[in-house]
Write a protein that holds these residues in place. Sequence first.
Motif, PDB file in Angstrom:
ATOM      1  N   LEU A 187     127.765  57.772  30.628  1.00  0.00           N
ATOM      2  CA  LEU A 187     126.566  58.589  30.404  1.00  0.00           C
ATOM      3  C   LEU A 187     125.353  58.075  31.175  1.00  0.00           C
ATOM      4  O   LEU A 187     124.784  58.784  32.008  1.00  0.00           O
ATOM      5  CB  LEU A 187     126.250  58.648  28.899  1.00  0.00           C
ATOM      6  CG  LEU A 187     127.347  59.241  28.001  1.00  0.00           C
ATOM      7  CD1 LEU A 187     126.939  59.188  26.553  1.00  0.00           C
ATOM      8  CD2 LEU A 187     127.697  60.661  28.426  1.00  0.00           C
ATOM      9  N   ILE A 188     124.950  56.847  30.898  1.00  0.00           N
ATOM     10  CA  ILE A 188     123.708  56.332  31.496  1.00  0.00           C
ATOM     11  C   ILE A 188     123.855  56.106  32.991  1.00  0.00           C
ATOM     12  O   ILE A 188     123.025  56.561  33.804  1.00  0.00           O
ATOM     13  CB  ILE A 188     123.275  55.034  30.787  1.00  0.00           C
ATOM     14  CG1 ILE A 188     122.984  55.314  29.312  1.00  0.00           C
ATOM     15  CG2 ILE A 188     122.059  54.421  31.473  1.00  0.00           C
ATOM     16  CD1 ILE A 188     122.626  54.083  28.513  1.00  0.00           C
TER      17      ILE A 188
ATOM     18  N   ARG B  27     123.981  59.249  35.242  1.00  0.00           N
ATOM     19  CA  ARG B  27     122.688  59.915  35.298  1.00  0.00           C
ATOM     20  C   ARG B  27     121.711  59.167  36.210  1.00  0.00           C
ATOM     21  O   ARG B  27     120.918  59.790  36.913  1.00  0.00           O
ATOM     22  CB  ARG B  27     122.112  60.039  33.880  1.00  0.00           C
ATOM     23  CG  ARG B  27     122.872  61.042  33.019  1.00  0.00           C
ATOM     24  CD  ARG B  27     122.267  61.147  31.628  1.00  0.00           C
ATOM     25  NE  ARG B  27     123.009  62.092  30.819  1.00  0.00           N
ATOM     26  CZ  ARG B  27     122.710  62.358  29.531  1.00  0.00           C
ATOM     27  NH1 ARG B  27     121.650  61.779  28.976  1.00  0.00           N
ATOM     28  NH2 ARG B  27     123.445  63.218  28.863  1.00  0.00           N
ATOM     29  N   ARG B  28     121.769  57.842  36.174  1.00  0.00           N
ATOM     30  CA  ARG B  28     120.922  57.073  37.073  1.00  0.00           C
ATOM     31  C   ARG B  28     121.290  57.327  38.522  1.00  0.00           C
ATOM     32  O   ARG B  28     120.415  57.445  39.400  1.00  0.00           O
ATOM     33  CB  ARG B  28     121.051  55.587  36.744  1.00  0.00           C
ATOM     34  CG  ARG B  28     120.321  55.157  35.499  1.00  0.00           C
ATOM     35  CD  ARG B  28     120.303  53.659  35.364  1.00  0.00           C
ATOM     36  NE  ARG B  28     119.454  53.220  34.245  1.00  0.00           N
ATOM     37  CZ  ARG B  28     119.209  51.954  33.976  1.00  0.00           C
ATOM     38  NH1 ARG B  28     119.754  50.990  34.733  1.00  0.00           N
ATOM     39  NH2 ARG B  28     118.451  51.618  32.969  1.00  0.00           N
TER      40      ARG B  28
ATOM     41  N   ALA C  13     122.673  60.035  39.688  1.00  0.00           N
ATOM     42  CA  ALA C  13     122.274  61.408  40.037  1.00  0.00           C
ATOM     43  C   ALA C  13     120.773  61.491  40.272  1.00  0.00           C
ATOM     44  O   ALA C  13     120.298  62.279  41.113  1.00  0.00           O
ATOM     45  CB  ALA C  13     122.697  62.357  38.918  1.00  0.00           C
ATOM     46  N   ALA C  14     120.013  60.659  39.529  1.00  0.00           N
ATOM     47  CA  ALA C  14     118.553  60.686  39.687  1.00  0.00           C
ATOM     48  C   ALA C  14     118.113  60.128  41.006  1.00  0.00           C
ATOM     49  O   ALA C  14     117.035  60.466  41.499  1.00  0.00           O
ATOM     50  CB  ALA C  14     117.905  59.920  38.541  1.00  0.00           C
TER      51      ALA C  14
END
Length: 243
Positions: free
Chosen positions: A234-235, A238-239, A241-242
């Motif tokens: 999860l984390i 997302r990092r 992708a950011a």
Amino acid sequence: MRSPAASRWLVLLAALLAAALTARLGFWQLDRARQKIALHDEIEQRGAQAPIAAADLARDSDTAAQQHYRPIRVQGRWLSRHVVYLDNRQLDGRPGFIVLTPLLLAPGDAVLVQRGWVPRDREQRTRLVPVDTPDGEVSIAGRVAPPPSALFAMGSEEAGMIRQNVAVADFAREIGVALRPLSIQQLEPPSAPTDLLQRRWPLPALDVGKHHGYAFQWFALSALITGLYVWFQLIRPRRRAAR
């Protein structure tokens, strides 16, 4: 070839199963600790009850289990020909023997008495401390207990005065006298000044701290599995992708 979505679901399922299993094992260890505390309280309550009448001493295993650790006083005659020294029984870290002797309650009816502990001779293992076993009727004060615990033994059959284990049913057949499916741990020392037996009978160990420690390890593993899943699935994505 497995799709990315299918892989994510598979990882999620594996993480959930692993976290649930380890958490369940943690709760199981806590339950084992509670059971031992309850058993210890029950043993103390039984020890504070009135002595069991000798006539009510159990003749079957189910009744015997309900009488364990109750005080009792019995009268009978020692079967001195069948004294047994149980080897490798420690007291305060010292090797020694538990002395067992059947007590004849009535013709053909006896109970195995754990009479006490004696140290082993350091130089010669087979040199035994003599135990005073008077003739005639004796009165024994003690508490009902399970038969002596069995230790690991290489052979299946044992004979002689020094033995590793004594199984009540087998010993009864050997001596030709029926034995009750329990034992009595003698508490009150006899009046004989030559009696050298030590009669400190420890209650079953609680080991509650051990179960709490295992529970902590299982809960920590469950939390670790959950944390790793959250981080990597999860984390971290997302990092990335950011960026």
